[in-house]
Design a protein around this motif. Structure first.
Motif, PDB file in Angstrom:
ATOM      1  N   ALA A  93       0.847  -1.200   0.000  1.00  0.00           N
ATOM      2  CA  ALA A  93       0.000   0.000   0.000  1.00  0.00           C
ATOM      3  C   ALA A  93       0.881   1.249   0.000  1.00  0.00           C
ATOM      4  O   ALA A  93       0.647   2.202  -0.748  1.00  0.00           O
ATOM      5  N   GLN A  94       1.935   1.218   0.814  1.00  0.00           N
ATOM      6  CA  GLN A  94       2.833   2.365   0.868  1.00  0.00           C
ATOM      7  C   GLN A  94       3.489   2.622  -0.483  1.00  0.00           C
ATOM      8  O   GLN A  94       3.552   3.747  -0.958  1.00  0.00           O
ATOM      9  N   SER A  95       3.937   1.534  -1.141  1.00  0.00           N
ATOM     10  CA  SER A  95       4.590   1.699  -2.442  1.00  0.00           C
ATOM     11  C   SER A  95       3.603   2.251  -3.467  1.00  0.00           C
ATOM     12  O   SER A  95       3.953   3.102  -4.284  1.00  0.00           O
ATOM     13  N   LEU A  96       2.348   1.747  -3.433  1.00  0.00           N
ATOM     14  CA  LEU A  96       1.339   2.224  -4.388  1.00  0.00           C
ATOM     15  C   LEU A  96       1.090   3.713  -4.177  1.00  0.00           C
ATOM     16  O   LEU A  96       1.034   4.494  -5.133  1.00  0.00           O
ATOM     17  N   PHE A  97       0.949   4.109  -2.920  1.00  0.00           N
ATOM     18  CA  PHE A  97       0.704   5.523  -2.637  1.00  0.00           C
ATOM     19  C   PHE A  97       1.895   6.369  -3.082  1.00  0.00           C
ATOM     20  O   PHE A  97       1.729   7.454  -3.611  1.00  0.00           O
TER      21      PHE A  97
ATOM     22  N   TYR B 174       1.574   6.510  -6.950  1.00  0.00           N
ATOM     23  CA  TYR B 174       0.413   7.104  -7.618  1.00  0.00           C
ATOM     24  C   TYR B 174      -0.225   8.268  -6.875  1.00  0.00           C
ATOM     25  O   TYR B 174      -0.848   9.119  -7.483  1.00  0.00           O
ATOM     26  N   LEU B 175      -0.118   8.284  -5.545  1.00  0.00           N
ATOM     27  CA  LEU B 175      -0.770   9.354  -4.790  1.00  0.00           C
ATOM     28  C   LEU B 175       0.217   9.991  -3.813  1.00  0.00           C
ATOM     29  O   LEU B 175      -0.006   9.979  -2.605  1.00  0.00           O
ATOM     30  N   PRO B 176       1.345  10.504  -4.322  1.00  0.00           N
ATOM     31  CA  PRO B 176       2.371  10.978  -3.381  1.00  0.00           C
ATOM     32  C   PRO B 176       1.841  12.044  -2.428  1.00  0.00           C
ATOM     33  O   PRO B 176       2.325  12.154  -1.299  1.00  0.00           O
ATOM     34  N   GLY B 177       0.833  12.804  -2.841  1.00  0.00           N
ATOM     35  CA  GLY B 177       0.306  13.837  -1.966  1.00  0.00           C
ATOM     36  C   GLY B 177      -0.406  13.272  -0.744  1.00  0.00           C
ATOM     37  O   GLY B 177      -0.528  13.930   0.277  1.00  0.00           O
ATOM     38  N   TRP B 178      -0.879  12.034  -0.875  1.00  0.00           N
ATOM     39  CA  TRP B 178      -1.657  11.415   0.203  1.00  0.00           C
ATOM     40  C   TRP B 178      -0.856  10.364   0.958  1.00  0.00           C
ATOM     41  O   TRP B 178      -1.423   9.577   1.708  1.00  0.00           O
ATOM     42  N   LEU B 179       0.459  10.393   0.756  1.00  0.00           N
ATOM     43  CA  LEU B 179       1.300   9.334   1.297  1.00  0.00           C
ATOM     44  C   LEU B 179       1.077   9.117   2.790  1.00  0.00           C
ATOM     45  O   LEU B 179       1.112   7.993   3.282  1.00  0.00           O
ATOM     46  N   ASP B 180       0.810  10.199   3.507  1.00  0.00           N
ATOM     47  CA  ASP B 180       0.642  10.083   4.948  1.00  0.00           C
ATOM     48  C   ASP B 180      -0.550   9.221   5.349  1.00  0.00           C
ATOM     49  O   ASP B 180      -0.656   8.794   6.485  1.00  0.00           O
ATOM     50  N   TRP B 181      -1.457   8.998   4.405  1.00  0.00           N
ATOM     51  CA  TRP B 181      -2.678   8.251   4.743  1.00  0.00           C
ATOM     52  C   TRP B 181      -2.698   6.852   4.167  1.00  0.00           C
ATOM     53  O   TRP B 181      -3.726   6.187   4.181  1.00  0.00           O
TER      54      TRP B 181
END
Lengths: 537, 442
Positions: A289-293, A296-303
């Motif tokens: 999940a962390q790698s996907l974020f 694809y969603l670096p802005g939401w990495l914290d979540w």
């Protein structure tokens, strides 16, 4: 008409230069010393910049702190991405990568830099920045900072900032030659929360080898011992809280690891040696999940962790269901075979993960909101990741309880585990209940894996280190009882953490095992035994 | 794959339990074969066989797997340039699975059955102690690439890692210097086995010579694979709060380091207050850790990836290319090199040079030819095999962790240091000879 134009141009140029000069009114010679090979010279330069009390030095010091300050042919240059500018004039300069000479910053310099930057920020208009700066200054104030601290104190209106500033001032003035100042400083330190206050005050009460006190003035010694007692009184409570907390934290980790097993082993009676691998799968799902974020969603990495929770549940539950349907259902009632088979499967799962992700541990970083900790005072910090895990464990327990006691499927589960034949006769589809329950137990183990990934290692062998602990908790709590599992997990955590300071980690673990062995001898059924008429009994 | 396994399992169960365990073992071996394919080894007559004895599974796989790949890379390089004595090198890779007795078994198999010319292998001291009698009995040759506690000198082993005076002692001296923070109080924290215990014994004696009283030294051990460091960090904080500058010397081994450093970061124990210097933590071990809160903590080694010199640039580049070509997990995206990899690499090349000098792979001739061999190492210095004591002359570096997981070198020796396997800080060592007994023990 050309002359006035010239004049004007010259005037503008002069003004520009003057303003540049103002913005960078740093003594060039001092700044150059920042690039010196020798640590002492660097330190002296930093302290001189602090003494000059010019906030213009902040970017320079910050660059040094961030490794962005380099020497290019003897000139100080600040690197910002692919741009480079002269550290003193601010002009853009050409700094090819191969000509950059890094300036070494070690711990000693870094500590001085932190304090220096903070002391220059004490007069910042932003309150939050001032609080942070005052705290940082109070961490390790130098003599050069005293004027800055005093000016800040005279202007400061905010209580919190003032408190830290007073501590900082006391830390400097306790070394003053005037006993009155020292007395006042000792008194101030007694009401503050500075970690090193204890050691400084303690030193005042020590004696020289010659037998005389290091601190000559008796008044100062009195104040110091009063202050020391006050600090110790205040530290007692947080320390007890800290021990309780670390026990609770260990307990919640054990609980999350064991809860799934409490369902598959406790309720269904399956000895599932692959339970640890469900934890491992949950942890690896978190990594995915962390790698996907990240991709694809670096802005939401914290979540990413929020998304990882349902993902981990789903993955572990699916693997669990497959395991139950393909293997375990043929082995109900044959514990030895189940044990060996699930153990073999655990090896297969470990090896497949190793082939897929590599033998090395993978990196799962705490989201920034889970990094750091909550300061209780007296140098006791409760790390956020552990606080979150405690709440998460409570949440999962609540959901499981809700499921077992409030849903129809939960009722079926309890019925099947109490008396399979009778439940079958009553029309409960036992095979379906079996795989769903097993899936649920595995899914919860997956959730445990998410939590474990936040405090420990994520590697293929993750499961093996928790399987013994999980069985220990379930057996101690009493097979078939969720409440027992919870109490056993938290109890084991607390006992472990209260023993550890006296016995050390190795002996502590051994003592806990001995306690469990003795307990099981006395009460083989665990803390809580199921009462009533059972099919087996 | 899985259905096949299930069929096998079902068949097994039908036959009852008689030799169940034996069958189970077969079943698992099949699983292992299917899921963990070993590199297929080409068989040909005109090759020199090289044994590779590193754990590829179990707790030590985290550290040892890359060493196997480093040997394979060096062998590939040597083969590309024509091999040794006109023959190609042929690696024989075995997996002792972090199981100490299995190390001895596999070593015997490599020497007696596969007839390898030399073996590169082992990480933990306990695995080395386990294979030592085998190598001495069969007169084999082992290259051991990891820093260790000393107190050993075998004619059949070449130690290409650091002895205590090439790592532990200089690191502590740095901590006591002004730049290192002038530490006066020490926490000796380690995993509970022979290497940390011996190292800490040496350090305690060393600190005594520096007038550090016993009250200012705290010794703590945790089991292998320990993950909960809350209490220990709390204890360190308390110990550090009692006065004087405190530093932590960590000999924690393996993957326990990850939870240890995570807890350190989250509890806010900063390097500028209480620096932690580690002897078994390198670039590879920090791969799974967020290093931003750890900036400034230290490690001491004889090599860091961040060293700037042409030999190292080339070494790192070669490793990156190799990792990419072989699709090594982790390394293909983020290639990392570390000290034991460098030591392994030096070992393979020194063995090659010694064989070429001896014009033979005979153990005794190679041992004689090893004395005084030199190799331009990625550390930027020329590593030299001591004429007598089977250890390398190596430089020592102290590095601080940077935010990107690399190390910033803050201290180094001016040149290579000769190893002292018999530490002068252990009583009775002054009488021991600085060279192995040349008759193999029976």
């Amino acid at each position: 008409m050309t002359r006035p134009k010239w004049y004007r141009l010259a005037a503008i140029a002069f003004l520009l230069l003057a303003s540049l000069g103002r913005a960078f009114a740093i003594d060039g010679e001092t700044a150059k010393q920042l690039g010196a090979e020798d640590g002492d010279a660097k330190l002296a330069a930093i302290q001189r910049l602090v003494g000059a009390a010019d906030p213009a030095a902040i970017p320079l010091l910050k660059a040094l702190q961030d490794d962005a300050l380099v020497l290019v042919k003897g000139r100080l240059v600040i690197i910002d991405g692919d741009k480079a500018k002269d550290a003193l004039s601010g002009a853009s300069v050409d700094a090819p990568a191969d000509q950059r000479e890094a300036i070494t910053v070690n711990n000693r310099i870094r500590a001085a830099l932190d304090g220096a930057i903070a002391s220059l920020k004490l007069v910042s208009p932003d309150r939050a920045e001032r609080v942070a700066a005052a705290r940082a200054v109070a961490g390790d104030p130098s003599d050069e900072m005293l004027p800055l601290i005093k000016t800040a104190l005279s202007k400061e209106t905010d209580d919190e900032v003032k408190r830290w500033l007073n501590q900082a001032r006391a830390l400097v003035e306790i070394k003053n030659s005037d006993p009155a100042l020292r007395r006042a400083a000792a008194k101030l330190l007694g009401v503050g929360d500075i970690p090193q206050a204890k050691q400084i005050l303690g030193k005042l009460l020590e004696k020289n080898p010659a037998g005389s006190f290091i601190e000559a003035d008796a008044g100062v010694r009195d104040e110091a011992s009063n202050a020391l007692r006050a600090i110790e009184r205040r530290a007692l409570m947080p320390q007890i809280v800290a021990t309780l907390f670390s026990g609770l934290s260990l307990g919640s980790v054990l609980l999350l690891a064991a809860l799934g097993l409490a369902i598959t082993f406790g309720l269904m009676g399956i000895i599932n040696m692959a339970h640890g691998e469900m934890l491992m799968l949950g942890a690896y799902t978190t990594y995915v999940a962390q790698s996907l974020f990240r991709a694809y969603l670096p802005g939401w990495l914290d979540w990413y962790i929020v998304a990882a929770v349902p993902m981990a549940f789903a993955v572990a539950a699916l693997v669990g269901i497959a395991l139950e349907r393909l293997v375990i259902r043929f082995l109900y009632g044959r514990p030895l075979e189940t044990l060996l088979t699930t153990w073999g499967i655990s090896l297969m799962l470990t090896q497949s993960v190793r082939s897929l992700f590599g033998a090395q541990n993978v990196e799962v970083a705490n989201p920034s909101w889970m990094s750091g900790g909550f300061n209780l005072g007296a140098d006791v910090v409760l790390p956020y990741n552990r606080v979150v895990i405690i709440f998460f464990a409570a949440f999962v327990v609540f959901l499981v309880w809700l499921f077992l006691s409030r849903t129809r499927l939960g009722l079926y589960v309890r019925a099947v585990t109490q008396n399979r034949t009778m439940a079958d006769c009553m029309g409960i589809p036992t095979p379906r209940v079996d795989w769903m329950t097993f899936g649920l137990g595995s899914g919860i183990a997956g959730l445990g894996g998410v939590a474990l990934s936040q405090i420990g290692n994520v590697g293929p062998d993750l499961g093996q280190s928790y399987i013994v602990d999980s069985f220990m908790v379930v057996v101690l709590g009493g097979v078939g009882q969720l409440a027992g599992t919870i109490i056993a997990a938290v109890g084991l955590g607390e006992i472990n953490k209260f023993l550890e300071p006296f016995t050390g980690a190795v002996l502590g673990k051994i003592f806990v095992l001995i306690i469990i062995i003795l307990f099981i001898q006395k009460r083989p059924q665990g803390l809580f035994a199921l009462k009533g008429r059972m099919a087996e009994s | 794959m899985i259905t096949g396994a299930v069929k096998e399992l079902k068949g097994l169960l039908r036959e009852g339990r008689r030799d169940f365990i034996k069958r189970m073992a077969t079943f698992m071996a099949i699983g292992g074969l299917v899921l963990g394919p070993m590199p297929a080894l080409a068989q040909s007559k005109d090759t020199i066989k090289i044994g590779v004895l590193h754990s590829l599974s179990g707790t030590m796989a985290i550290s040892e797997t890359v060493l196997k790949d480093t040997v394979l890379m060096a062998i590939e390089e040597i083969n590309a340039k024509g091999g040794v004595l006109g023959k190609k090198l042929e690696p024989v890779v075995v997996d002792p699975a972090s199981n100490w007795p299995l190390f001895a078994e596999k070593a015997r198999q490599l020497i007696a059955q596969d007839k390898v010319a030399t073996v590169f292998g082992c990480w933990t001291s306990v695995s080395r102690k386990s294979v030592l009698p085998v190598f001495e009995e069969l007169n084999g040759l082992l290259f051991y690439p990891v820093q260790y506690e000393g107190e050993e000198l075998s004619k059949n082993v070449f130690y290409t890692g650091a002895a205590p005076n090439q790592q532990a002692i200089p690191a502590v001296e740095y901590l006591m210097s002004k730049d290192g923070g002038a530490a006066k109080r020490f926490v000796l924290l380690g995993t509970d086995y022979v290497y940390p215990r011996t190292t800490n014994k040496i350090l305690r004696a060393f600190l005594k010579t520096k007038n550090i009283p016993d009250a200012d030294i705290m010794e703590e051990y945790t089991p292998f694979g320990h993950t909960d460091y809350q209490t220990i960090i709390g204890k360190i904080k308390k110990f550090a709060g009692e006065g004087k500058r405190t530093a932590v010397i960590s000999t924690i081994n393996g993957d326990s380091n990850v939870p240890f450093y995570k807890e350190l970061g989250n509890q806010g124990l900063k390097a500028k207050d209480v620096p932690v210097v580690a002897f078994s933590v390198g670039e590879e071990e920090l791969r799974g850790v967020d290093t931003k809160p750890l900036v400034g903590h230290l490690a001491a080694w004889n090599y860091f990836q961040s060293l700037k010199n042409p030999t190292n640039d080339e070494f790192v580049k070669k490793w990156a290319a190799y990792a990419k070509a072989k699709n090594l997990p982790g390394h293909k995206d983020k290639p990392l090199t570390n000290d034991p990899m460098e030591a392994t690499y030096i070992g393979v090349y020194m063995w090659k040079q010694a064989v070429e000098k001896a014009k033979s792979t005979d153990t005794d001739k190679v041992i004689a030819a090893m004395a005084g061999q030199t190799f331009k190492a990625p550390s930027g210095f020329t590593a030299k095999m001591d004429e007598k004591n089977h250890h390398l002359h190596k430089p020592v570096f102290v590095g601080e962790v940077k935010a990107d997981g690399q190390f910033n070198i803050v201290w180094k020796t001016s040149g290579p240091v000769k190893a002292k396997p018999w530490s002068p800080y252990i009583a009775g060592n002054d009488k021991k000879k600085d060279e192995p007994e040349m008759t193999a023990k029976k």
